[in-house]
Design a protein around this motif. Structure first.
Motif, PDB file in Angstrom:
ATOM      1  N   ASP A   1     -12.203 -13.556  46.851  1.00  0.00           N
ATOM      2  CA  ASP A   1     -12.246 -12.357  46.011  1.00  0.00           C
ATOM      3  C   ASP A   1     -13.588 -11.641  46.167  1.00  0.00           C
ATOM      4  OD1 ASP A   1      -9.798 -13.273  45.072  1.00  0.00           O
ATOM      5  OD2 ASP A   1     -10.624 -14.056  43.203  1.00  0.00           O
ATOM      6  N   VAL A   2     -14.662 -12.439  46.211  1.00  0.00           N
ATOM      7  CA  VAL A   2     -15.999 -11.870  46.399  1.00  0.00           C
ATOM      8  C   VAL A   2     -16.075 -11.128  47.725  1.00  0.00           C
ATOM      9  CG1 VAL A   2     -18.435 -12.443  46.756  1.00  0.00           C
ATOM     10  CG2 VAL A   2     -17.135 -13.576  44.943  1.00  0.00           C
ATOM     11  N   LEU A   3     -15.574 -11.754  48.780  1.00  0.00           N
ATOM     12  CA  LEU A   3     -15.631 -11.124  50.104  1.00  0.00           C
ATOM     13  C   LEU A   3     -14.740  -9.888  50.175  1.00  0.00           C
ATOM     14  CD1 LEU A   3     -15.662 -14.303  52.370  1.00  0.00           C
ATOM     15  CD2 LEU A   3     -17.601 -12.873  51.686  1.00  0.00           C
ATOM     16  N   MET A   4     -13.600  -9.912  49.499  1.00  0.00           N
ATOM     17  CA  MET A   4     -12.753  -8.712  49.448  1.00  0.00           C
ATOM     18  C   MET A   4     -13.487  -7.579  48.746  1.00  0.00           C
ATOM     19  SD  MET A   4      -8.915  -9.997  48.556  1.00  0.00           S
ATOM     20  CE  MET A   4      -8.118 -11.304  49.482  1.00  0.00           C
ATOM     21  N   ARG A   5     -14.149  -7.914  47.646  1.00  0.00           N
ATOM     22  CA  ARG A   5     -14.909  -6.899  46.897  1.00  0.00           C
ATOM     23  C   ARG A   5     -15.983  -6.256  47.764  1.00  0.00           C
ATOM     24  NH1 ARG A   5     -18.703  -9.759  43.909  1.00  0.00           N
ATOM     25  NH2 ARG A   5     -20.256  -8.752  45.230  1.00  0.00           N
ATOM     26  N   GLN A   6     -16.543  -7.048  48.682  1.00  0.00           N
ATOM     27  CA  GLN A   6     -17.596  -6.561  49.574  1.00  0.00           C
ATOM     28  C   GLN A   6     -17.032  -5.949  50.868  1.00  0.00           C
ATOM     29  OE1 GLN A   6     -19.642 -10.273  50.157  1.00  0.00           O
ATOM     30  NE2 GLN A   6     -20.972  -9.988  48.383  1.00  0.00           N
TER      31      GLN A   6
ATOM     32  N   LEU B   1     -12.064 -11.520  30.574  1.00  0.00           N
ATOM     33  CA  LEU B   1     -11.655 -10.647  31.676  1.00  0.00           C
ATOM     34  C   LEU B   1     -12.638  -9.506  31.874  1.00  0.00           C
ATOM     35  CD1 LEU B   1      -9.452  -9.963  33.774  1.00  0.00           C
ATOM     36  CD2 LEU B   1      -8.295  -8.637  31.994  1.00  0.00           C
ATOM     37  N   ALA B   2     -13.133  -8.939  30.795  1.00  0.00           N
ATOM     38  CA  ALA B   2     -14.050  -7.802  30.886  1.00  0.00           C
ATOM     39  C   ALA B   2     -15.371  -8.164  31.565  1.00  0.00           C
ATOM     40  CB  ALA B   2     -14.337  -7.235  29.498  1.00  0.00           C
ATOM     41  N   GLU B   3     -15.675  -9.477  31.666  1.00  0.00           N
ATOM     42  CA  GLU B   3     -16.926  -9.917  32.274  1.00  0.00           C
ATOM     43  C   GLU B   3     -16.724 -10.480  33.677  1.00  0.00           C
ATOM     44  OE1 GLU B   3     -18.957 -12.540  29.599  1.00  0.00           O
ATOM     45  OE2 GLU B   3     -18.758 -11.159  27.899  1.00  0.00           O
ATOM     46  N   ALA B   4     -15.738  -9.961  34.377  1.00  0.00           N
ATOM     47  CA  ALA B   4     -15.466 -10.425  35.740  1.00  0.00           C
ATOM     48  C   ALA B   4     -16.679 -10.249  36.650  1.00  0.00           C
ATOM     49  CB  ALA B   4     -14.264  -9.676  36.321  1.00  0.00           C
ATOM     50  N   ALA B   5     -17.443  -9.194  36.453  1.00  0.00           N
ATOM     51  CA  ALA B   5     -18.625  -8.967  37.289  1.00  0.00           C
ATOM     52  C   ALA B   5     -19.629 -10.101  37.130  1.00  0.00           C
ATOM     53  CB  ALA B   5     -19.275  -7.627  36.942  1.00  0.00           C
ATOM     54  N   GLU B   6     -19.814 -10.573  35.892  1.00  0.00           N
ATOM     55  CA  GLU B   6     -20.739 -11.687  35.651  1.00  0.00           C
ATOM     56  C   GLU B   6     -20.243 -12.956  36.338  1.00  0.00           C
ATOM     57  OE1 GLU B   6     -23.757 -11.659  34.296  1.00  0.00           O
ATOM     58  OE2 GLU B   6     -23.449  -9.490  34.294  1.00  0.00           O
TER      59      GLU B   6
ATOM     60  N   LEU C   1     -16.564  -3.704  39.901  1.00  0.00           N
ATOM     61  CA  LEU C   1     -15.379  -4.197  39.203  1.00  0.00           C
ATOM     62  C   LEU C   1     -15.268  -3.496  37.853  1.00  0.00           C
ATOM     63  CD1 LEU C   1     -15.760  -8.013  39.977  1.00  0.00           C
ATOM     64  CD2 LEU C   1     -14.226  -6.374  41.101  1.00  0.00           C
ATOM     65  N   GLU C   2     -14.219  -2.704  37.666  1.00  0.00           N
ATOM     66  CA  GLU C   2     -14.070  -1.863  36.483  1.00  0.00           C
ATOM     67  C   GLU C   2     -12.983  -2.400  35.552  1.00  0.00           C
ATOM     68  OE1 GLU C   2     -13.489   2.219  37.489  1.00  0.00           O
ATOM     69  OE2 GLU C   2     -14.929   2.176  39.157  1.00  0.00           O
ATOM     70  N   TYR C   3     -13.348  -2.577  34.285  1.00  0.00           N
ATOM     71  CA  TYR C   3     -12.405  -3.036  33.268  1.00  0.00           C
ATOM     72  C   TYR C   3     -11.765  -1.824  32.612  1.00  0.00           C
ATOM     73  CZ  TYR C   3     -10.780  -5.364  28.967  1.00  0.00           C
ATOM     74  OH  TYR C   3     -10.038  -5.844  27.920  1.00  0.00           O
ATOM     75  N   GLY C   4     -10.433  -1.769  32.605  1.00  0.00           N
ATOM     76  CA  GLY C   4      -9.774  -0.618  32.002  1.00  0.00           C
ATOM     77  C   GLY C   4      -8.270  -0.788  31.978  1.00  0.00           C
ATOM     78  N   ASP C   5      -7.580   0.301  31.741  1.00  0.00           N
ATOM     79  CA  ASP C   5      -6.126   0.288  31.622  1.00  0.00           C
ATOM     80  C   ASP C   5      -5.466   0.612  32.948  1.00  0.00           C
ATOM     81  OD1 ASP C   5      -5.838  -0.174  28.742  1.00  0.00           O
ATOM     82  OD2 ASP C   5      -6.786   1.790  28.510  1.00  0.00           O
ATOM     83  N   VAL C   6      -4.413  -0.141  33.261  1.00  0.00           N
ATOM     84  CA  VAL C   6      -3.557   0.144  34.402  1.00  0.00           C
ATOM     85  C   VAL C   6      -2.119   0.044  33.935  1.00  0.00           C
ATOM     86  CG1 VAL C   6      -5.260  -0.759  36.050  1.00  0.00           C
ATOM     87  CG2 VAL C   6      -3.435  -2.246  35.209  1.00  0.00           C
ATOM     88  N   ALA C   7      -1.202   0.501  34.760  1.00  0.00           N
ATOM     89  CA  ALA C   7       0.208   0.474  34.386  1.00  0.00           C
ATOM     90  C   ALA C   7       0.714  -0.964  34.264  1.00  0.00           C
ATOM     91  CB  ALA C   7       1.030   1.225  35.433  1.00  0.00           C
ATOM     92  N   ASP C   8       1.571  -1.193  33.276  1.00  0.00           N
ATOM     93  CA  ASP C   8       2.187  -2.507  33.120  1.00  0.00           C
ATOM     94  C   ASP C   8       3.110  -2.799  34.299  1.00  0.00           C
ATOM     95  OD1 ASP C   8       0.916  -2.640  30.714  1.00  0.00           O
ATOM     96  OD2 ASP C   8       2.721  -2.347  29.489  1.00  0.00           O
ATOM     97  N   PRO C   9       3.062  -4.002  34.873  1.00  0.00           N
ATOM     98  CA  PRO C   9       4.007  -4.337  35.949  1.00  0.00           C
ATOM     99  C   PRO C   9       5.397  -4.599  35.383  1.00  0.00           C
ATOM    100  CG  PRO C   9       2.649  -6.233  35.428  1.00  0.00           C
ATOM    101  CD  PRO C   9       2.129  -5.101  34.577  1.00  0.00           C
ATOM    102  N   VAL C  10       6.405  -4.332  36.180  1.00  0.00           N
ATOM    103  CA  VAL C  10       7.797  -4.524  35.764  1.00  0.00           C
ATOM    104  C   VAL C  10       8.482  -5.425  36.789  1.00  0.00           C
ATOM    105  CG1 VAL C  10      10.007  -3.400  35.301  1.00  0.00           C
ATOM    106  CG2 VAL C  10       7.864  -2.256  34.669  1.00  0.00           C
ATOM    107  N   PRO C  11       9.073  -6.530  36.344  1.00  0.00           N
ATOM    108  CA  PRO C  11       9.715  -7.431  37.303  1.00  0.00           C
ATOM    109  C   PRO C  11      10.987  -6.831  37.882  1.00  0.00           C
ATOM    110  CG  PRO C  11      10.151  -8.174  35.064  1.00  0.00           C
ATOM    111  CD  PRO C  11       9.174  -7.021  34.953  1.00  0.00           C
ATOM    112  N   GLY C  12      11.114  -6.919  39.186  1.00  0.00           N
ATOM    113  CA  GLY C  12      12.330  -6.485  39.850  1.00  0.00           C
ATOM    114  C   GLY C  12      13.274  -7.663  40.046  1.00  0.00           C
ATOM    115  N   PRO C  13      14.345  -7.474  40.804  1.00  0.00           N
ATOM    116  CA  PRO C  13      15.282  -8.577  41.060  1.00  0.00           C
ATOM    117  C   PRO C  13      14.566  -9.773  41.679  1.00  0.00           C
ATOM    118  CG  PRO C  13      16.221  -6.486  41.775  1.00  0.00           C
ATOM    119  CD  PRO C  13      14.783  -6.210  41.426  1.00  0.00           C
ATOM    120  N   GLY C  14      14.826 -10.945  41.127  1.00  0.00           N
ATOM    121  CA  GLY C  14      14.226 -12.163  41.662  1.00  0.00           C
ATOM    122  C   GLY C  14      12.778 -12.370  41.285  1.00  0.00           C
TER     123      GLY C  14
END
Length: 325
Positions: free
Chosen positions: A43-48, A302-307, A15-28
Motif C-alpha cells: 500500500d505504501v509503495l502504491m501510494r508512492q 481510519l481517519a489516521e491512515a497517514a499516521e 491520503l484523504e479522509y472523506g466521503d465516497v459513494a457506497d458500494p453496491v453488491p452485484g450478482p455473486g
C-alpha cells in the motif's frame, strides 16, 4: 460512506479522509461492513507510485478486511447477513477498497471467522498468515537451519512460529533492533542477528542457513546470499524486493558451484477459492485456540491512515498495523 482516498501520489499526507459513494453488491457479491482493514507495505509503495502496479486515481487502497456481512447480491447462497467474516480482496486480484467503511467482495472469497477470533487478528492472518504458510510449502524447513529476515514483521512473526511447528532444526531471526530480536526469540527463534551491523552475517556461523526467507531487499538480500549454505535455497518475497536486485558474475558463480538456488514467491497465483478458504480456516482456528500468536503492532482510526503509513515506513513497528472505521 467514509473512506481514505488516494487522489495523487506522494507522502502519507496525500491520503484523504472523506466521503465516497457506497458500494453496491452485484450478482455473486457480498457487501461487508469493515471492522478492521489491514495495511501492507505494498500500500505504501502504491501510494508512492513505486509498486509493480500503478493504481488508477482516485483509488481507495486496502486489499484485506474483516467485518460482518451487510448485504448480499443476487445468486449468493449459504451466507447470512450479520455473519463475521474475513474478506481477502487480494486473493480475488482486487488491490483496492479496504480503507473504507464498506467493501464489496466476490462471495467465493468470503471466509467465516471462528468464535473467539477478533477482527484485528483475522486481518493479520490474511496476507501475512497465508504468505508464511505457503512459503513453508515452497521451502519446507523440517530439519534445516533457516534464516528469517524481517522476523518481527507481520509475515516474519508468523513465519518463525510456523517454522518451529514444522520442525526447523534452528531458526535465526534477523531484524533491525534488539527489541525486535527479543520479540522474535519469544516466538520461537533460536538466534537473533541485527542486520544493521555491517558484519551481521558473521554471526550466522557454521556453513550458513539452509533456507533464507528474505523480504527486506537491497544489501540484506545480497548479504544473505553470500552466507547461504551449499545446496541452500533463498526464497525472495515481498514488496521491497522488487525495488532493486542485481546479480553479478561472482554471485552467479557462487550459485553454480555451491549448487544453490534463488526462488521467487508470489502468493496470489497459488490461491484458489477452495484452497484459500481451507488454509485461512486452519490459521484462524489455530489463532483462536492460542496455538498461533498474532501480534498487532498498532490499531489506528481510519481517519489516521497517514499516521499508520508513517509508522510502517519508519520500520518502528512489530507485527500488523490495522485501520478501524
Amino acid at each position: 460512506m467514509k473512506a481514505i482516498e488516494l487522489r495523487r501520489f506522494g507522502d502519507p499526507d496525500v491520503l484523504e479522509y472523506g466521503d465516497v459513494a457506497d458500494p453496491v453488491p452485484g450478482p455473486g457479491e457480498v457487501l461487508v461492513r469493515v471492522h478492521a482493514a489491514g495495511i501492507n507495505f505494498s500500500d505504501v509503495l502504491m501510494r508512492q507510485d513505486r509498486y509493480a502496479m500503478t493504481p488508477p486515481l482516485p483509488s481507495v487502497l486496502g486489499s484485506e478486511v474483516a467485518g460482518t456481512i451487510a448485504g448480499l447480491g443476487a445468486d449468493v447462497d449459504g451466507l447470512t447477513i450479520g455473519t463475521r467474516v474475513a474478506a481477502p480482496l487480494f486473493a480475488a486480484n482486487i488491490s483496492f477498497g479496504g480503507y473504507a467503511e464498506y467493501v464489496v467482495v466476490p462471495a467465493d472469497y468470503i471466509v467465516p471467522l471462528p468464535d473467539g477470533l477478533s477482527f484485528e487478528d483475522a486481518t493479520a492472518l490474511m496476507v501475512q498468515g497465508l504468505t508464511a504458510a505457503y512459503l513453508l510449502r515452497q521451502a519446507p524447513p523440517q530439519g534445516k537451519t533457516v534464516l528469517v529476515t524481517g522476523a518481527a514483521g507481520g509475515v516474519g512473526s508468523i513465519l518463525v512460529q510456523l517454522a518451529r511447528q514444522a520442525g526447523a532444526r534452528c531458526i535465526v531471526a534477523a531484524a533491525s533492533t534488539e527489541a525486535k530480536l527479543e520479540f522474535a526469540r519469544s516466538l520461537g527463534a533460536d538466534v537473533g542477528v541485527d542486520y544493521t551491523d555491517p558484519n551481521w552475517t558473521a554471526a550466522l556461523g557454521g556453513a550458513g542457513p539452509d533456507i533464507i526467507y528474505e523480504s527486506v531487499g537491497g544489501a540484506i538480500t545480497m548479504d544473505g546470499l553470500s552466507a547461504l549454505a551449499p545446496l541452500g535455497q533463498m526464497v525472495i518475497y515481498g514488496a521491497l524486493n522488487i525495488q532493486q536486485f542485481a546479480l553479478g558474475v561472482p554471485d552467479l558463480l557462487g550459485l553454480i558451484f555451491k549448487n544453490q538456488s534463488i526462488t521467487g514467491f508470489a502468493l496470489v497465483p497459488l490461491l484458489t477459492p477452495p484452497s484459500l478458504r481451507a488454509e485461512l480456516t486452519v490459521l484462524f482456528e489455530a489463532a483462536a485456540r492460542g496455538d498461533l500468536k498474532v501480534t498487532i503492532g498498532g490499531v489506528y482510526p481510519l481517519a489516521e491512515a497517514a499516521e499508520a503509513h508513517r509508522a510502517l515506513e519508519g520500520r518502528s513497528t512489530m507485527g500488523k498495523l490495522i485501520l478501524v472505521p
